[in-house]
Design a protein around this motif. Sequence first.
Motif, PDB file in Angstrom:
ATOM      1  N   VAL A 186       0.840  -1.196   0.000  1.00 26.67           N
ATOM      2  CA  VAL A 186       0.000   0.000   0.000  1.00 26.67           C
ATOM      3  C   VAL A 186       0.876   1.247   0.000  1.00 26.67           C
ATOM      4  O   VAL A 186       0.629   2.189  -0.746  1.00 26.67           O
ATOM      5  N   GLU A 187       1.908   1.262   0.802  1.00 23.70           N
ATOM      6  CA  GLU A 187       2.817   2.410   0.819  1.00 23.70           C
ATOM      7  C   GLU A 187       3.570   2.540  -0.502  1.00 23.70           C
ATOM      8  O   GLU A 187       3.888   3.640  -0.929  1.00 23.70           O
ATOM      9  N   ARG A 188       3.861   1.418  -1.163  1.00 21.76           N
ATOM     10  CA  ARG A 188       4.598   1.457  -2.429  1.00 21.76           C
ATOM     11  C   ARG A 188       3.902   2.382  -3.422  1.00 21.76           C
ATOM     12  O   ARG A 188       4.551   3.159  -4.113  1.00 21.76           O
ATOM     13  N   PHE A 189       2.586   2.326  -3.487  1.00 20.73           N
ATOM     14  CA  PHE A 189       1.836   3.196  -4.399  1.00 20.73           C
ATOM     15  C   PHE A 189       2.138   4.659  -4.094  1.00 20.73           C
ATOM     16  O   PHE A 189       2.399   5.446  -4.999  1.00 20.73           O
ATOM     17  N   GLY A 190       2.116   5.018  -2.833  1.00 17.92           N
ATOM     18  CA  GLY A 190       2.398   6.390  -2.438  1.00 17.92           C
ATOM     19  C   GLY A 190       3.824   6.796  -2.752  1.00 17.92           C
ATOM     20  O   GLY A 190       4.070   7.911  -3.212  1.00 17.92           O
ATOM     21  N   TYR A 191       4.768   5.894  -2.517  1.00 23.96           N
ATOM     22  CA  TYR A 191       6.165   6.205  -2.797  1.00 23.96           C
ATOM     23  C   TYR A 191       6.367   6.442  -4.290  1.00 23.96           C
ATOM     24  O   TYR A 191       7.039   7.380  -4.698  1.00 23.96           O
ATOM     25  N   GLN A 192       5.778   5.567  -5.105  1.00 26.67           N
ATOM     26  CA  GLN A 192       5.906   5.729  -6.547  1.00 26.67           C
ATOM     27  C   GLN A 192       5.215   7.005  -7.013  1.00 26.67           C
ATOM     28  O   GLN A 192       5.714   7.716  -7.879  1.00 26.67           O
ATOM     29  N   ARG A 193       4.072   7.312  -6.423  1.00 25.46           N
ATOM     30  CA  ARG A 193       3.333   8.527  -6.782  1.00 25.46           C
ATOM     31  C   ARG A 193       4.166   9.771  -6.447  1.00 25.46           C
ATOM     32  O   ARG A 193       4.063  10.789  -7.128  1.00 25.46           O
ATOM     33  N   ALA A 194       4.998   9.672  -5.435  1.00 34.38           N
ATOM     34  CA  ALA A 194       5.854  10.793  -5.043  1.00 34.38           C
ATOM     35  C   ALA A 194       7.145  10.842  -5.857  1.00 34.38           C
ATOM     36  O   ALA A 194       7.985  11.695  -5.642  1.00 34.38           O
ATOM     37  N   GLY A 195       7.307   9.905  -6.794  1.00 34.40           N
ATOM     38  CA  GLY A 195       8.496   9.897  -7.632  1.00 34.40           C
ATOM     39  C   GLY A 195       9.696   9.237  -6.987  1.00 34.40           C
ATOM     40  O   GLY A 195      10.827   9.446  -7.411  1.00 34.40           O
ATOM     41  N   MET A 196       9.461   8.447  -5.957  1.00 35.12           N
ATOM     42  CA  MET A 196      10.558   7.786  -5.260  1.00 35.12           C
ATOM     43  C   MET A 196      10.904   6.452  -5.931  1.00 35.12           C
ATOM     44  O   MET A 196      10.060   5.849  -6.572  1.00 35.12           O
ATOM     45  N   THR A 197      12.129   6.022  -5.754  1.00 31.29           N
ATOM     46  CA  THR A 197      12.543   4.710  -6.227  1.00 31.29           C
ATOM     47  C   THR A 197      12.088   3.674  -5.221  1.00 31.29           C
ATOM     48  O   THR A 197      12.266   3.866  -4.014  1.00 31.29           O
ATOM     49  N   THR A 198      11.512   2.579  -5.704  1.00 36.70           N
ATOM     50  CA  THR A 198      11.073   1.519  -4.799  1.00 36.70           C
ATOM     51  C   THR A 198      11.820   0.229  -5.119  1.00 36.70           C
ATOM     52  O   THR A 198      12.180  -0.025  -6.262  1.00 36.70           O
ATOM     53  N   VAL A 199      12.068  -0.552  -4.093  1.00 35.98           N
ATOM     54  CA  VAL A 199      12.700  -1.862  -4.219  1.00 35.98           C
ATOM     55  C   VAL A 199      11.834  -2.844  -3.459  1.00 35.98           C
ATOM     56  O   VAL A 199      11.379  -2.548  -2.353  1.00 35.98           O
ATOM     57  N   GLU A 200      11.602  -4.017  -4.038  1.00 34.96           N
ATOM     58  CA  GLU A 200      10.747  -5.002  -3.395  1.00 34.96           C
ATOM     59  C   GLU A 200      11.562  -6.194  -2.902  1.00 34.96           C
ATOM     60  O   GLU A 200      12.540  -6.575  -3.515  1.00 34.96           O
ATOM     61  N   ALA A 201      11.134  -6.743  -1.779  1.00 39.99           N
ATOM     62  CA  ALA A 201      11.721  -7.957  -1.222  1.00 39.99           C
ATOM     63  C   ALA A 201      10.581  -8.906  -0.881  1.00 39.99           C
ATOM     64  O   ALA A 201       9.693  -8.554  -0.108  1.00 39.99           O
ATOM     65  N   ALA A 202      10.592 -10.080  -1.489  1.00 37.27           N
ATOM     66  CA  ALA A 202       9.542 -11.059  -1.231  1.00 37.27           C
ATOM     67  C   ALA A 202       9.620 -11.515   0.225  1.00 37.27           C
ATOM     68  O   ALA A 202      10.700 -11.791   0.742  1.00 37.27           O
ATOM     69  N   SER A 203       8.472 -11.553   0.879  1.00 33.39           N
ATOM     70  CA  SER A 203       8.465 -11.957   2.286  1.00 33.39           C
ATOM     71  C   SER A 203       7.044 -12.189   2.750  1.00 33.39           C
ATOM     72  O   SER A 203       6.088 -12.012   1.995  1.00 33.39           O
ATOM     73  N   SER A 204       6.942 -12.524   4.005  1.00 35.26           N
ATOM     74  CA  SER A 204       5.628 -12.591   4.634  1.00 35.26           C
ATOM     75  C   SER A 204       5.141 -11.160   4.835  1.00 35.26           C
ATOM     76  O   SER A 204       5.761 -10.214   4.371  1.00 35.26           O
ATOM     77  N   HIS A 205       4.076 -10.978   5.540  1.00 28.49           N
ATOM     78  CA  HIS A 205       3.475  -9.641   5.687  1.00 28.49           C
ATOM     79  C   HIS A 205       4.446  -8.608   6.246  1.00 28.49           C
ATOM     80  O   HIS A 205       4.467  -7.470   5.805  1.00 28.49           O
ATOM     81  N   LEU A 206       5.287  -8.974   7.176  1.00 29.17           N
ATOM     82  CA  LEU A 206       6.170  -7.997   7.816  1.00 29.17           C
ATOM     83  C   LEU A 206       7.625  -8.321   7.482  1.00 29.17           C
ATOM     84  O   LEU A 206       8.300  -9.072   8.185  1.00 29.17           O
TER      85      LEU A 206
END
Length: 73
Positions: free
Chosen positions: A31-51
């Motif tokens: 959910v935060e990823r959408f906001g980060y991308q909308r703000a023009g930030m670079t995002t990196v993903e790591a597969a994991s459980s919820h936390l």
Amino acid sequence: MPNRSLVGDSDYIASAVRQIPGPVVLVGHSVERFGYQRAGMTTVEAASSHLVMLSQPMRVADLIREAVRTVTG
């Protein structure tokens, strides 16, 4: 501030982060990823459980170190 909408919350997060001087590293979930991308930030993903911070703490630490090296040269 209560959650109102994904776009509204994302804009709120983006405006708050823009007020912070210098580089900013944020850790969150999809959910935060959408906001980060909308703000023009670079995002990196790591597969994991919820936390991810609990399920893969070393991966998160490595990503933070990498981000710091990227912004500090």
